[in-house]
Design an enzyme around this catalytic site. Structure first.
Site: not given
Ligand code: PXP
Length: 244
Positions: A7, A10, A43, A45, A49, A70, A101, A151, A190
């Site tokens: 992901n 960031h 994601h 949003r 952001r 996402e 999330t 998920e 997550h």
């Molecule tokens: N899965 C989902 C559905 C999420 O919303 C997120 C955060 O965007 C992640 C996984 C990844 O989480 P993390 O950034 O804590 O690894």
């Protein structure tokens, strides 16, 4: 062994700190793929952001592995997904106040809307996953709504310590079995990091792990290529010898 989906939200968070063009999540996605990521997750949003519409559009053209979008269950996002056609959509709950999330989708509470959305996305050739807490009623609702995947939210596991962590792991294992029994495919994510990922990688039926924050944070010190490779190594080292 589960596949690693990186992901890259960031990377965009840093760019948006200055509303500039760098660092570009598109470039980061390419580096992550070259380092062995099996998929790229973003994601988009409602408040934009971090990831922007432009990112998703370009990533659709450049990602060679698999693009997982996402998104919240809103008309705007459904339309966007159908236009862009990511390989996979993961439906997540969203609130403006949250830093990330916070919980799984209340799939039972929005069953009709969810079923209708899943039908539209599947008709557009997009696989659909639903981000849920590891609870039987949420798994049943995702199955009823016609999702391809769930998920499983690993946040409670990631935040727990000692015996509580073992209990959360057991809850994830039971949920993975139950989702599989109901014909769902199973992903997880997550809060996963280099220290807590291995027991999750060893759970039954888990196909994909979505991991963002830990990898992007580590990449500041060691570079994104190495940060992705190290996470892949952790996942592989969790495999039984014949699978590694
Ligand atoms: N899965 C989902 C559905 C999420 O919303 C997120 C955060 O965007 C992640 C996984 C990844 O989480 P993390 O950034 O804590 O690894």
């Amino acid at each position: 062994m589960p596949r690693l989906h990186v992901n890259i939200d960031h990377v965009a968070t840093v760019r948006q700190a200055r509303r500039d063009t760098q660092p570009d999540p598109v470039l980061a996605a390419g580096i992550a793929e070259l380092a062995g990521a099996n998929g790229i997750t973003v994601h988009l949003r409602e408040d934009r952001r971090h990831i922007q519409d432009r990112d998703v559009r370009i990533l659709r053209d450049t990602v060679k592995t698999l693009l997982n979008l996402e998104m919240a269950l809103t008309d705007e996002m459904i339309e966007h997904a159908i236009q862009v056609k990511p390989d996979q959509v993961c439906v997540v709950p969203e609130s403006r106040e949250e830093l990330t999330t916070e919980g799984g989708l209340d799939a039972d509470g929005c069953l009709d809307h969810l079923s209708d959305t899943i039908a539209q996305l599947k008709a557009a050739g997009i696989e659909v996953s639903v981000f849920i807490d590891p609870e039987p009623n949420a798994i049943e609702a995702a199955a009823k709504a016609g999702a391809d995947y769930v998920e499983l939210h690993t946040g409670s596991y990631a935040n727990a310590k000692g015996q509580n962590r073992d209990n959360e792991l057991k809850r994830l294992e039971t949920s993975a079995h139950y989702a599989h029994e109901l014909g769902l495919r199973v992903n997880a994510g997550h809060g996963l990091d280099y220290e807590n990922v291995m027991p999750i990688a060893q759970l039954p039926h888990i196909e994909e792990l979505n991991i963002g924050y830990a990898i992007i944070a580590r990449s500041i010190y060691v570079g994104l290529d190495q940060a992705v490779r190290e996470m892949q190594d952790r996942i592989l080292s969790a495999a039984p010898p014949d699978e590694a």
